[in-house]
Scaffold this motif. Sequence first.
Motif, PDB file in Angstrom:
ATOM      1  N   THR A 108      50.186  46.301  45.598  1.00  0.00           N
ATOM      2  CA  THR A 108      49.732  46.936  46.566  1.00  0.00           C
ATOM      3  C   THR A 108      50.398  46.978  47.541  1.00  0.00           C
ATOM      4  O   THR A 108      51.613  45.894  47.491  1.00  0.00           O
ATOM      5  CB  THR A 108      48.314  46.621  47.309  1.00  0.00           C
ATOM      6  N   LEU A 111      36.213  51.621  43.277  1.00  0.00           N
ATOM      7  CA  LEU A 111      36.393  50.000  43.523  1.00  0.00           C
ATOM      8  C   LEU A 111      34.783  49.825  42.941  1.00  0.00           C
ATOM      9  O   LEU A 111      33.471  50.658  42.906  1.00  0.00           O
ATOM     10  CB  LEU A 111      36.487  49.614  44.288  1.00  0.00           C
ATOM     11  N   ASP A 134      46.578  48.172  51.923  1.00  0.00           N
ATOM     12  CA  ASP A 134      45.630  46.903  52.572  1.00  0.00           C
ATOM     13  C   ASP A 134      45.388  47.419  53.247  1.00  0.00           C
ATOM     14  O   ASP A 134      43.804  47.016  54.268  1.00  0.00           O
ATOM     15  CB  ASP A 134      46.820  45.268  51.931  1.00  0.00           C
ATOM     16  N   ALA A 158      38.140  43.097  46.262  1.00  0.00           N
ATOM     17  CA  ALA A 158      39.062  44.219  46.408  1.00  0.00           C
ATOM     18  C   ALA A 158      39.221  43.622  48.143  1.00  0.00           C
ATOM     19  O   ALA A 158      40.666  43.689  48.684  1.00  0.00           O
ATOM     20  CB  ALA A 158      39.348  45.412  46.145  1.00  0.00           C
TER      21      ALA A 158
END
Length: 157
Positions: free
Chosen positions: A3, A43, A8, A95
Amino acid sequence: MRTTPEADVTLVLDFLNTVDVEEGTDELRGADSWHAWAAARDLRPGPVGEARSTRESLRALAGDPHATAGEVDVPVRIAVTPAGPSLVADSAVGAVLAAAARLSLLGEFARIKICPADNCRWAFYDRSRNRSRAWCSMSACGNREKARAWRQRATQS
């Protein structure tokens, strides 16, 4: 999966802003809206209560005076891949926490702030060089607060 810090930041802000004070909405109010939020990001949702307590703790860490930090225990593991070690999570909350941990390690989590306007409290990322940005938007909340302060000073004169 690698990532980027920008990804993020986006994930953490999206999660923190699942509550919208101005609109009076909360995507973590019920399991259906939480599941939709997680599914939109590919997710696995996990329990909505876990999401609520995590959001509350992260918002407190970001400076929301109306939030209370608490301990959150969500599994995140480290995987070694050909690209190098990485944090891996099996749930949406994991996550988000992995993203927050990566930002923290880079010294960037402190740039995530909560707008101090009581009718806003939107989470934003402070991109200013000296990390001094205080408002989510100068054209909205910042301008209203400056105008309010000016009126208050003008009436005291």
